[in-house]
Design a protein around this motif. Sequence first.
Motif, PDB file in Angstrom:
ATOM      1  N   ARG A 100      46.481 -46.768-123.457  1.00 14.90           N
ATOM      2  CA  ARG A 100      46.941 -46.714-125.264  1.00 14.90           C
ATOM      3  C   ARG A 100      48.807 -46.259-125.715  1.00 14.90           C
ATOM      4  O   ARG A 100      49.372 -46.622-125.202  1.00 14.90           O
ATOM      5  CB  ARG A 100      45.921 -45.584-125.331  1.00 14.90           C
ATOM      6  CG  ARG A 100      44.722 -44.890-125.690  1.00 14.90           C
ATOM      7  CD  ARG A 100      43.639 -44.719-125.988  1.00 14.90           C
ATOM      8  NE  ARG A 100      43.998 -45.387-127.693  1.00 14.90           N
ATOM      9  CZ  ARG A 100      43.125 -46.341-127.929  1.00 14.90           C
ATOM     10  NH1 ARG A 100      41.872 -46.132-126.749  1.00 14.90           N
ATOM     11  NH2 ARG A 100      42.747 -47.690-128.903  1.00 14.90           N
ATOM     12  N   SER A 101      49.014 -47.865-126.918  1.00 17.70           N
ATOM     13  CA  SER A 101      47.789 -47.584-128.332  1.00 17.70           C
ATOM     14  C   SER A 101      47.161 -49.498-127.479  1.00 17.70           C
ATOM     15  O   SER A 101      48.034 -50.285-126.936  1.00 17.70           O
ATOM     16  CB  SER A 101      48.845 -48.139-129.291  1.00 17.70           C
ATOM     17  OG  SER A 101      49.453 -49.089-128.684  1.00 17.70           O
ATOM     18  N   THR A 102      45.909 -50.084-127.660  1.00 13.08           N
ATOM     19  CA  THR A 102      45.421 -51.565-126.968  1.00 13.08           C
ATOM     20  C   THR A 102      45.770 -52.123-127.837  1.00 13.08           C
ATOM     21  O   THR A 102      46.375 -51.588-129.283  1.00 13.08           O
ATOM     22  CB  THR A 102      44.105 -51.140-127.193  1.00 13.08           C
ATOM     23  OG1 THR A 102      43.488 -50.741-128.283  1.00 13.08           O
ATOM     24  CG2 THR A 102      43.537 -49.365-126.728  1.00 13.08           C
ATOM     25  N   SER A 129      41.361 -50.722-120.952  1.00 14.30           N
ATOM     26  CA  SER A 129      41.406 -50.051-120.716  1.00 14.30           C
ATOM     27  C   SER A 129      40.812 -50.038-118.839  1.00 14.30           C
ATOM     28  O   SER A 129      40.553 -51.197-118.334  1.00 14.30           O
ATOM     29  CB  SER A 129      39.927 -49.368-121.265  1.00 14.30           C
ATOM     30  OG  SER A 129      38.858 -48.611-119.717  1.00 14.30           O
ATOM     31  N   PRO A 130      41.588 -48.752-118.102  1.00 13.95           N
ATOM     32  CA  PRO A 130      41.649 -49.613-116.578  1.00 13.95           C
ATOM     33  C   PRO A 130      39.942 -49.522-116.487  1.00 13.95           C
ATOM     34  O   PRO A 130      39.604 -50.210-115.147  1.00 13.95           O
ATOM     35  CB  PRO A 130      41.917 -48.215-116.172  1.00 13.95           C
ATOM     36  CG  PRO A 130      42.661 -47.186-117.181  1.00 13.95           C
ATOM     37  CD  PRO A 130      41.969 -47.800-118.439  1.00 13.95           C
ATOM     38  N   ILE A 131      38.961 -48.995-117.266  1.00 18.91           N
ATOM     39  CA  ILE A 131      37.385 -49.451-116.591  1.00 18.91           C
ATOM     40  C   ILE A 131      36.981 -50.566-117.619  1.00 18.91           C
ATOM     41  O   ILE A 131      35.730 -50.984-117.129  1.00 18.91           O
ATOM     42  CB  ILE A 131      37.052 -48.482-117.079  1.00 18.91           C
ATOM     43  CG1 ILE A 131      36.865 -47.903-118.051  1.00 18.91           C
ATOM     44  CG2 ILE A 131      36.956 -47.689-115.542  1.00 18.91           C
ATOM     45  CD1 ILE A 131      35.627 -48.057-118.708  1.00 18.91           C
ATOM     46  N   GLY A 132      38.230 -51.102-118.364  1.00 23.07           N
ATOM     47  CA  GLY A 132      37.108 -52.514-118.901  1.00 23.07           C
ATOM     48  C   GLY A 132      37.004 -52.665-119.979  1.00 23.07           C
ATOM     49  O   GLY A 132      36.203 -53.403-121.564  1.00 23.07           O
ATOM     50  N   SER A 133      36.468 -51.263-120.959  1.00 22.72           N
ATOM     51  CA  SER A 133      35.833 -50.562-121.861  1.00 22.72           C
ATOM     52  C   SER A 133      36.522 -49.138-122.832  1.00 22.72           C
ATOM     53  O   SER A 133      37.270 -49.039-122.382  1.00 22.72           O
ATOM     54  CB  SER A 133      34.567 -51.244-121.727  1.00 22.72           C
ATOM     55  OG  SER A 133      33.922 -49.812-121.838  1.00 22.72           O
ATOM     56  N   HIS A 134      36.310 -49.773-124.094  1.00 24.60           N
ATOM     57  CA  HIS A 134      36.817 -48.375-124.695  1.00 24.60           C
ATOM     58  C   HIS A 134      35.983 -47.277-124.717  1.00 24.60           C
ATOM     59  O   HIS A 134      36.376 -46.036-124.648  1.00 24.60           O
ATOM     60  CB  HIS A 134      35.418 -48.560-126.918  1.00 24.60           C
ATOM     61  CG  HIS A 134      34.768 -48.102-127.052  1.00 24.60           C
ATOM     62  ND1 HIS A 134      33.164 -49.233-126.221  1.00 24.60           N
ATOM     63  CD2 HIS A 134      33.702 -47.263-126.986  1.00 24.60           C
ATOM     64  CE1 HIS A 134      32.353 -49.070-126.165  1.00 24.60           C
ATOM     65  NE2 HIS A 134      32.384 -47.773-126.596  1.00 24.60           N
ATOM     66  N   SER A 156      33.163 -41.658-114.493  1.00 26.05           N
ATOM     67  CA  SER A 156      33.548 -41.785-112.489  1.00 26.05           C
ATOM     68  C   SER A 156      34.888 -42.327-112.294  1.00 26.05           C
ATOM     69  O   SER A 156      35.444 -40.654-111.999  1.00 26.05           O
ATOM     70  CB  SER A 156      32.900 -43.283-111.926  1.00 26.05           C
ATOM     71  OG  SER A 156      31.586 -42.772-111.857  1.00 26.05           O
ATOM     72  N   TYR A 157      35.590 -42.223-113.587  1.00 30.59           N
ATOM     73  CA  TYR A 157      36.942 -41.999-114.206  1.00 30.59           C
ATOM     74  C   TYR A 157      37.625 -41.250-114.522  1.00 30.59           C
ATOM     75  O   TYR A 157      38.529 -40.898-113.566  1.00 30.59           O
ATOM     76  CB  TYR A 157      37.337 -43.457-114.666  1.00 30.59           C
ATOM     77  CG  TYR A 157      38.705 -43.542-114.553  1.00 30.59           C
ATOM     78  CD1 TYR A 157      39.965 -44.501-114.658  1.00 30.59           C
ATOM     79  CD2 TYR A 157      39.548 -43.493-116.062  1.00 30.59           C
ATOM     80  CE1 TYR A 157      41.114 -44.818-114.719  1.00 30.59           C
ATOM     81  CE2 TYR A 157      40.638 -42.854-116.246  1.00 30.59           C
ATOM     82  CZ  TYR A 157      41.728 -43.733-115.253  1.00 30.59           C
ATOM     83  OH  TYR A 157      43.223 -43.843-115.690  1.00 30.59           O
ATOM     84  N   ALA A 158      36.745 -40.666-114.778  1.00 37.95           N
ATOM     85  CA  ALA A 158      38.020 -39.702-116.020  1.00 37.95           C
ATOM     86  C   ALA A 158      37.042 -38.179-114.735  1.00 37.95           C
ATOM     87  O   ALA A 158      37.713 -37.038-115.307  1.00 37.95           O
ATOM     88  CB  ALA A 158      36.497 -39.039-117.416  1.00 37.95           C
ATOM     89  N   SER A 183      35.116 -54.770-127.992  1.00 32.91           N
ATOM     90  CA  SER A 183      34.679 -53.288-127.221  1.00 32.91           C
ATOM     91  C   SER A 183      34.826 -53.118-125.429  1.00 32.91           C
ATOM     92  O   SER A 183      35.646 -52.305-125.194  1.00 32.91           O
ATOM     93  CB  SER A 183      33.509 -52.506-127.583  1.00 32.91           C
ATOM     94  OG  SER A 183      32.392 -53.363-126.882  1.00 32.91           O
ATOM     95  N   GLY A 184      35.125 -54.423-125.176  1.00 39.13           N
ATOM     96  CA  GLY A 184      34.951 -54.369-123.690  1.00 39.13           C
ATOM     97  C   GLY A 184      35.107 -56.028-123.257  1.00 39.13           C
ATOM     98  O   GLY A 184      34.983 -57.638-123.890  1.00 39.13           O
ATOM     99  N   HIS A 185      35.533 -56.277-121.609  1.00 41.41           N
ATOM    100  CA  HIS A 185      35.995 -57.520-122.118  1.00 41.41           C
ATOM    101  C   HIS A 185      34.454 -57.908-120.733  1.00 41.41           C
ATOM    102  O   HIS A 185      33.682 -57.113-120.359  1.00 41.41           O
ATOM    103  CB  HIS A 185      36.694 -57.749-120.645  1.00 41.41           C
ATOM    104  CG  HIS A 185      37.045 -56.507-118.794  1.00 41.41           C
ATOM    105  ND1 HIS A 185      36.552 -57.556-118.143  1.00 41.41           N
ATOM    106  CD2 HIS A 185      37.704 -56.327-119.275  1.00 41.41           C
ATOM    107  CE1 HIS A 185      36.678 -56.669-117.687  1.00 41.41           C
ATOM    108  NE2 HIS A 185      37.775 -55.569-117.834  1.00 41.41           N
TER     109      HIS A 185
END
Length: 455
Positions: free
Chosen positions: A80-82, A108-113, A147-149, A415-417
């Motif tokens: 962030r910021s995005t 974001s590292p996992i590709g979504s909000h 999982s990341y968190a 929201s994501g890719h």
Amino acid sequence: MSKQKRFFLSEEEIPTQWYNIQADMPNKPMPMLDPKTKKPMTPEDMFPLFSMEASRQEMDQEHAWIDIPEAVREQYKYYRSTPLVRAYGLEKALGTPAHIYFKNESVSPIGSHKLNSALAQAYYCKQEGVTNITTETGAGQWGCALSYAAKVFGLEAAVYQVKISYEQKPYRRAIMQSYGAQVTPSPSMSTRAGKDVLTVDPNNNGSLGTAISEAVELAMTTPNCKYVLGSVMNHVSLHQTIIGLEAEKQMEMAGEYPDIVIGCFGGGSNFAGISFPFMRHVFSGERKTRFIAAEPASCPKLTRGQFQYDFGDLSGLTPLMPMYTLGHNFMPANIHAGGLRYHGAGVIISQLLKDGYMEAMDLKQSETFKAGLLFAKEEGIIPAPESCHAIAAAIAEAEKCKETGEEKVILFNLSGHGLIDMAAYTQYLAGNLFDHEVSDEEVTRNVKELEQIIK
Ligand SMILES: *Cc1c(COP(=O)(O)O)cnc(C)c1O
């Protein structure tokens, strides 16, 4: 592709507080009810399942601003910021006078909000001495975020993934496993809830409702294990307001203010995130912004569901929540936007929709992929199938501006890719993607069943 204009905030400008809309709502959400006693729940009632801090935030109708813990804000700084982006390419392709902006949460590292809330929830669990966390995931974005968190804050994660997605989206499963999570396809034989479904229907494809039942059951029967949710709940929406709070500052940098704010809608978290900070200016009478939730025509809880108390899961283990719902027994069609296959909406959103502060639009799957492809060609980012709904709604509004000649400012949340959803794009490009319609009869039947359970 045309030139894009991108707006970023410096580290110091990243918000230090989340916005709790409950404090400012003219009509507060009705209370959640204990599923057994049917009495209003207190935060303490939620402690066995959720972290204490998340439980307190869930029912906080007092404090409009809640501090983001420094450790969480440090993690936010990883992505962030995005960017807030002016979509000149899309505007040009549509030939619309509207100004279209999107907030790009796909970086974001996992590709979504979803990481915005996963980090906060994992942090609170760690602070409170929890060692294990469990959750459900549909398409896998929430499972990846969690999982990341969990890895960041040193917790063990067990994820129940809806079986159809586990099979259709093996890469998300692999991402979760790469961060060290244990992933189980749901329905599974590892819980009572899973067994109950499989006994009746051995080939059941699973649903978010069933997966929630399994994760809740694991949390309730495992010491030091808490349940974490990626959507629907008030505290999740709270954490996601970082999106809209940043966007508000970035729109100011762009010298504009949105007339229309749009988000796709599963359980409501990314829609809440982009909308709630802007909505506070509507409550105060300063602005007249329109807010549009974009949902799939095959899971139309906001446009065709009924406002009433329902369970959040299939087995009736969660509290009863006052919400727009298709009934917790509703089995949505197997659309590619797995994150939008949920029967209900969060209680805050439901109250806001009831009170006329927001609108909903339903979109056919083919229409959303068409919009997503145009966006990819003009803006360079392949959107998640869920986000394609927001894009399609933004395009629909931009087309209206073309007819009326109005220079409206439209802001939507990306929201994501969709880079891990290319199987869906392959199917669409090959002309093999079909639209699923829900019959009125199906909706009526489901909601009727509900009325018998909850008198
Ligand atoms: C999970 C998800 C959604 C839907 O969930 P909400 O809580 O409604 O935001 C939408 N887009 C993406 C990319 C998701 O991962």
